[in-house]
Structure formats: structure tokens, C-alpha cells
Design an enzyme around this catalytic site. Structure first.
Site, PDB file in Angstrom:
ATOM      1  N   ILE A 122      37.348  45.640  30.690  1.00  0.00           N
ATOM      2  CA  ILE A 122      36.073  46.354  30.815  1.00  0.00           C
ATOM      3  C   ILE A 122      35.558  46.236  32.255  1.00  0.00           C
ATOM      4  CG2 ILE A 122      33.663  46.366  30.069  1.00  0.00           C
ATOM      5  CD1 ILE A 122      34.658  45.577  27.254  1.00  0.00           C
ATOM      6  N   GLN A 136      40.864  34.706  37.666  1.00  0.00           N
ATOM      7  CA  GLN A 136      40.937  33.382  37.056  1.00  0.00           C
ATOM      8  C   GLN A 136      42.375  32.894  37.082  1.00  0.00           C
ATOM      9  OE1 GLN A 136      40.462  33.328  32.868  1.00  0.00           O
ATOM     10  NE2 GLN A 136      40.279  31.119  32.731  1.00  0.00           N
ATOM     11  N   ASP A 149      37.035  29.811  38.061  1.00  0.00           N
ATOM     12  CA  ASP A 149      37.034  29.392  36.663  1.00  0.00           C
ATOM     13  C   ASP A 149      35.612  28.931  36.390  1.00  0.00           C
ATOM     14  OD1 ASP A 149      37.074  28.042  34.262  1.00  0.00           O
ATOM     15  OD2 ASP A 149      39.048  27.138  34.609  1.00  0.00           O
ATOM     16  N   VAL A 150      34.895  29.660  35.542  1.00  0.00           N
ATOM     17  CA  VAL A 150      33.470  29.351  35.364  1.00  0.00           C
ATOM     18  C   VAL A 150      33.234  27.993  34.695  1.00  0.00           C
ATOM     19  CG1 VAL A 150      32.642  31.744  35.443  1.00  0.00           C
ATOM     20  CG2 VAL A 150      33.337  30.739  33.228  1.00  0.00           C
ATOM     21  N   ILE A 181      32.955  38.176  31.160  1.00  0.00           N
ATOM     22  CA  ILE A 181      33.750  36.975  30.901  1.00  0.00           C
ATOM     23  C   ILE A 181      33.434  36.437  29.512  1.00  0.00           C
ATOM     24  CG2 ILE A 181      33.930  34.526  31.563  1.00  0.00           C
ATOM     25  CD1 ILE A 181      33.583  35.441  34.485  1.00  0.00           C
ATOM     26  N   TYR A 230      34.753  37.375  13.993  1.00  0.00           N
ATOM     27  CA  TYR A 230      34.116  37.200  15.306  1.00  0.00           C
ATOM     28  C   TYR A 230      33.519  35.788  15.437  1.00  0.00           C
ATOM     29  CZ  TYR A 230      32.355  39.046  19.716  1.00  0.00           C
ATOM     30  OH  TYR A 230      32.110  39.275  21.043  1.00  0.00           O
ATOM     31  N   LYS A 250      27.444  35.316  21.574  1.00  0.00           N
ATOM     32  CA  LYS A 250      26.862  36.574  22.085  1.00  0.00           C
ATOM     33  C   LYS A 250      25.366  36.644  21.764  1.00  0.00           C
ATOM     34  CE  LYS A 250      30.542  38.570  23.962  1.00  0.00           C
ATOM     35  NZ  LYS A 250      30.725  38.454  25.423  1.00  0.00           N
ATOM     36  N   THR A 254      41.589  45.140  24.588  1.00  0.00           N
ATOM     37  CA  THR A 254      41.808  44.428  25.858  1.00  0.00           C
ATOM     38  C   THR A 254      42.518  43.113  25.547  1.00  0.00           C
ATOM     39  OG1 THR A 254      39.719  43.246  25.645  1.00  0.00           O
ATOM     40  CG2 THR A 254      39.646  45.338  26.852  1.00  0.00           C
ATOM     41  N   LEU A 255      42.832  42.377  26.608  1.00  0.00           N
ATOM     42  CA  LEU A 255      43.481  41.069  26.433  1.00  0.00           C
ATOM     43  C   LEU A 255      42.603  40.157  25.566  1.00  0.00           C
ATOM     44  CD1 LEU A 255      46.052  39.757  27.559  1.00  0.00           C
ATOM     45  CD2 LEU A 255      44.657  38.834  29.430  1.00  0.00           C
ATOM     46  N   ALA A 256      41.317  40.073  25.882  1.00  0.00           N
ATOM     47  CA  ALA A 256      40.422  39.184  25.132  1.00  0.00           C
ATOM     48  C   ALA A 256      40.335  39.627  23.668  1.00  0.00           C
ATOM     49  CB  ALA A 256      39.037  39.179  25.768  1.00  0.00           C
TER      50      ALA A 256
HETATM   51  N1  LIG Z   1      37.037  44.370  24.234  1.00  0.00           N
HETATM   52  C1  LIG Z   1      36.030  44.472  23.393  1.00  0.00           C
HETATM   53  O1  LIG Z   1      36.179  44.997  22.281  1.00  0.00           O
HETATM   54  C2  LIG Z   1      34.663  43.977  23.804  1.00  0.00           C
HETATM   55  C3  LIG Z   1      33.539  44.501  23.143  1.00  0.00           C
HETATM   56  C4  LIG Z   1      32.270  44.032  23.515  1.00  0.00           C
HETATM   57  C5  LIG Z   1      32.157  43.067  24.517  1.00  0.00           C
HETATM   58  N2  LIG Z   1      33.277  42.590  25.134  1.00  0.00           N
HETATM   59  C6  LIG Z   1      33.112  41.572  26.186  1.00  0.00           C
HETATM   60  O2  LIG Z   1      33.521  42.118  27.424  1.00  0.00           O
HETATM   61  C7  LIG Z   1      33.816  41.040  28.312  1.00  0.00           C
HETATM   62  C8  LIG Z   1      35.140  41.347  29.015  1.00  0.00           C
HETATM   63  O3  LIG Z   1      36.223  41.257  28.092  1.00  0.00           O
HETATM   64  P1  LIG Z   1      37.389  42.341  27.980  1.00  0.00           P
HETATM   65  O4  LIG Z   1      37.379  42.847  26.580  1.00  0.00           O
HETATM   66  O5  LIG Z   1      37.334  43.282  29.110  1.00  0.00           O
HETATM   67  O6  LIG Z   1      38.699  41.430  28.052  1.00  0.00           O
HETATM   68  P2  LIG Z   1      39.573  40.889  29.289  1.00  0.00           P
HETATM   69  O7  LIG Z   1      40.537  39.934  28.680  1.00  0.00           O
HETATM   70  O8  LIG Z   1      40.127  42.008  30.070  1.00  0.00           O
HETATM   71  O9  LIG Z   1      38.491  40.131  30.174  1.00  0.00           O
HETATM   72  C9  LIG Z   1      38.021  38.839  29.868  1.00  0.00           C
HETATM   73  C10 LIG Z   1      37.880  38.131  31.194  1.00  0.00           C
HETATM   74  O10 LIG Z   1      37.285  36.841  31.015  1.00  0.00           O
HETATM   75  C11 LIG Z   1      37.864  36.025  32.003  1.00  0.00           C
HETATM   76  N3  LIG Z   1      37.668  34.613  31.687  1.00  0.00           N
HETATM   77  C12 LIG Z   1      37.907  33.958  30.526  1.00  0.00           C
HETATM   78  N4  LIG Z   1      37.665  32.636  30.681  1.00  0.00           N
HETATM   79  C13 LIG Z   1      37.257  32.469  31.976  1.00  0.00           C
HETATM   80  C14 LIG Z   1      36.892  31.349  32.760  1.00  0.00           C
HETATM   81  N5  LIG Z   1      36.901  30.097  32.256  1.00  0.00           N
HETATM   82  N6  LIG Z   1      36.530  31.554  34.059  1.00  0.00           N
HETATM   83  C15 LIG Z   1      36.541  32.791  34.596  1.00  0.00           C
HETATM   84  N7  LIG Z   1      36.897  33.894  33.907  1.00  0.00           N
HETATM   85  C16 LIG Z   1      37.249  33.727  32.617  1.00  0.00           C
HETATM   86  C17 LIG Z   1      39.335  36.396  31.992  1.00  0.00           C
HETATM   87  O11 LIG Z   1      39.992  35.980  33.164  1.00  0.00           O
HETATM   88  C18 LIG Z   1      39.233  37.909  31.895  1.00  0.00           C
HETATM   89  O12 LIG Z   1      39.210  38.494  33.173  1.00  0.00           O
HETATM   90  C19 LIG Z   1      33.819  39.770  27.460  1.00  0.00           C
HETATM   91  O13 LIG Z   1      32.562  39.119  27.610  1.00  0.00           O
HETATM   92  C20 LIG Z   1      33.951  40.327  26.051  1.00  0.00           C
HETATM   93  O14 LIG Z   1      33.426  39.441  25.085  1.00  0.00           O
HETATM   94  C21 LIG Z   1      34.525  43.032  24.803  1.00  0.00           C
END
Ligand SMILES: NC(=O)c1ccc[n+]([C@@H]2O[C@H](COP(=O)([O-])OP(=O)(O)OC[C@H]3O[C@@H](n4cnc5c(N)ncnc54)[C@H](O)[C@@H]3O)[C@@H](O)[C@H]2O)c1
Length: 276
Positions: free
Chosen positions: A28, A48, A72-73, A100, A163, A170, A201-203
Site C-alpha cells: 500500500i 526494513q 526497524d520501528v 507498517i 484478524y 488497529k 499484499t505480503l502482510a
Molecule cells: N493489505 C490489506 O488488506 C490492508 C488493509 C487495511 C490496512 N492495511 C495496513 O496497511 C499497512 C501496510 O501493509 P500492506 O498491506 O501494504 O503490506 P506490506 O507487507 O506490503 O507492508 C507492511 C510493511 O510493514 C513493514 N514492517 C513490519 N514490521 C516492521 C518493523 N518492525 N519495522 C519497520 N517496518 C516494519 C514491512 O517491512 C512492510 O514494508 C499495514 O499497517 C496494514 O495493516 C492493510
């Protein structure tokens, strides 16, 4: 989407900021970074760890973005290093994107009640406190005001299958958006969140039955489809630009309207859990 990165024009012309959370081109944060660069923003990206460095560097090059370095947060020294580098390079920033989140995937399935203390604490540190931690540092660089944005999900408001502790995190993140908005409002710093619909996404791949969740949203949201990272990027552009100068403390849903729906659509098919 074509990315022109012409800093002389566009909604973000003359603005500089940090985007945290790009892991790859499905992130995202990447959708947001593209939308900002397309409107003339100058962007700094963190990554990271070394595994993601080699993915983030070529993406940064596509946007003419600056790679600040590893962050790394969970390690405050790495957050400090990022903001020290930004202070040296730019002196001030105008926006911050925090995309993140983390939780042990073994606990993103089954029952919330079984959450361990260790994973609860780690999830809250990385997915909630880190936004406040970066806001503390970003505040000092937002000397002409600014806009901060984080990413949340409807699982904060309603119970979503699997979740679990991320929903609790959240909810806390959304509350912290409101507290930060009040603390920082006097300095003309706005703080908002986008509540995005599910995106692969990866997460997200760590969440149980994710394909089922995507299908359910597609069949039951008012727009009858899921959302893209580019659409989240366009809404982020609104919240990070001067298009939204009177908006703060807001949780903006970018979810095809799913959060307005109370039950399965009459014409939506009954579906069973689809395994990846
Ligand atoms: N994908 C979905 O369906 C969705 C929906 C709503 C909200 N979100 C939120 O969007 C945000 C981005 O996630 P995404 O879906 O793009 O996945 P993503 O895997 O692409 O991104 C997650 C990011 O978090 C970073 N991260 C994790 N632990 C970390 C740490 N200790 N220090 C620094 N960085 C760290 C990872 O390196 C990665 O870049 C997250 O907060 C996620 O909860 C995702």
C-alpha cells in the site's frame, strides 16, 4: 499509472516527506508513494532489513526517491537515524506516511482469546506505538505544519475472522490518530488514517482465509469490487495535500463502501472458504 515526478507542478509540488512501509510493488505504501510522486512530491523511503533493501532501491529509483536507510520501528536507534538523516538533508518535512503493521501469523487464525502476551506486546509496539514514535520525531521537522497518515482496517471497528490481535491493535491505532490530532493541531500538523479494504499484499498473506475475505468484500461491498493500492494512493494524496487542510483526526474508509453494509447482499452468492 504513469509517474512523471515533475516537482514543479502538481498537488504536492514543493512538498517533501517520508514514506515508511514499502516492502515491494504490491505494498500500500508503494501505491501512496506513486500517487505522491506523480503530483510532484519529493519522497524519502525506508526499508526494513537487507532482504527488503534490494526491493526498495529499484522502486525508489523509479520515482526519483531518496532511500534514507534501514528502519526497524522496534529499534528506536534506527528511527532516530532516519530522522537525523532527513534533518541533515532537508531540514524540514511536510508529510509522513506510516504503512507498517506486524503480528505473528500463527495468531492471525483461530481465536483472539488465545493471543499470547508476547505477541500482543510485539503487535502493539510495531503496529500502534511506532506511529506515535515516528510522529514524535516528525513533529520536530514539520516546522511549517504538515500531514501524517497511517493505515488501518475495518477489523478495528467490527470483529473480522482471524484478524484477532490486529483488530485490537488497529482500534488502538485509530484512537492514537485522534489523540495525536489534538496534540499536534496547534502546530498545523494534521493526523489521519485510511481504513483500506482488503488487498493482497505480503502482510495480508499472513491472515487466515484471506482469499475468502477478498471474495466476500467483492460480493458484498456497495461497489461490488475490492480496492487497489492506486486507489488508496489517490485518497492518500487528498489527505497529504492541501486539498484537505481542514481535515484531521479522521478515519477515511477506502473500501468500496464495505463499512456501510450490515449483512450479506441478497444477490451475493453463498461462498465457502477458498484455500490459497
Ligand atoms: N493489505 C490489506 O488488506 C490492508 C488493509 C487495511 C490496512 N492495511 C495496513 O496497511 C499497512 C501496510 O501493509 P500492506 O498491506 O501494504 O503490506 P506490506 O507487507 O506490503 O507492508 C507492511 C510493511 O510493514 C513493514 N514492517 C513490519 N514490521 C516492521 C518493523 N518492525 N519495522 C519497520 N517496518 C516494519 C514491512 O517491512 C512492510 O514494508 C499495514 O499497517 C496494514 O495493516 C492493510
Amino acid at each position: 499509472m504513469a509517474v512523471s515526478n515533475d516537482a514543479s507542478r502538481g498537488l504536492m509540488a514543493g512538498k517533501r516527506g517520508l514514506v515508511m512501509g514499502v516492502a515491494n510493488n504490491r505494498s500500500i505504501a508503494w501505491g501512496i508513494a506513486k500517487a505522491l510522486a506523480d503530483q510532484g512530491a519529493e519522497i524519502a523511503l525506508t526499508y526494513q532489513g537487507d532482504a527488503l533493501k534490494k526491493r526498495v532501491e529499484p522502486l525508489a529509483a523509479e520515482l526519483g526517491a531518496f532511500v534514507v536507510g534501514h528502519c526497524d520501528v522496534a529499534d528506536p536507534a534506527t528511527i532516530d537515524a532516519v530522522f537525523e538523516t532527513l534533518a541533515d538533508k532537508w531540514g524540514k518535512i511536510d508529510f509522513l506516511v506510516h504503512a507498517i503493521g506486524f503480528s505473528d501469523k500463527d495468531e492471525l487464525t483461530g481465536r483472539y482469546v488465545d493471543t499470547s502476551e508476547g505477541n500482543f506486546t510485539k503487535t502493539m509496539l510495531i503496529s500502534v506505538y511506532s506511529f506515535t514514535a515516528v510522529a514524535q520525531r516528525a513533529e520536530k521537522l514539520m516546522t511549517d505544519g504538515g500531514s501524517m497518515l497511517t493505515l488501518t482496517y475495518y477489523g478495528a471497528e467490527k470483529v473480522m475472522p482471524h484478524y484477532n490481535v490486529m483488530g485490537v491493535a488497529k482500534a488502538a491505532l485509530e484512537a492514537s490518530v485522534r489523540y495525536l490530532a489534538v496534540d499536534l493541531g496547534k502546530q498545523k500538523i494534521r493526523v489521519n488514517a485510511i481504513s483500506a479494504g482488503p488487498i493482497k499484499t505480503l502482510a495480508a498473506s499472513g491472515i487466515g482465509d484471506f482469499r475468502y475475505i477478498l471474495k466476500w468484500n467483492e460480493y458484498n461491498s456497495p461497489l461490488k469490487r475490492t480496492v487497489t493500492i492506486d486507489e488508496v494512493g489517490q485518497s492518500a494524496l487528498y489527505l497529504l495535500s492541501d486539498m484537505s487542510t481542514a481535515v484531521t483526526g479522521e478515519i477515511h474508509h477506502v473500501d468500496s463502501g464495505y463499512h456501510t453494509v450490515g449483512m450479506k447482499a441478497v444477490d451475493a452468492p453463498d461462498i465457502s472458504v477458498v484455500k490459497d
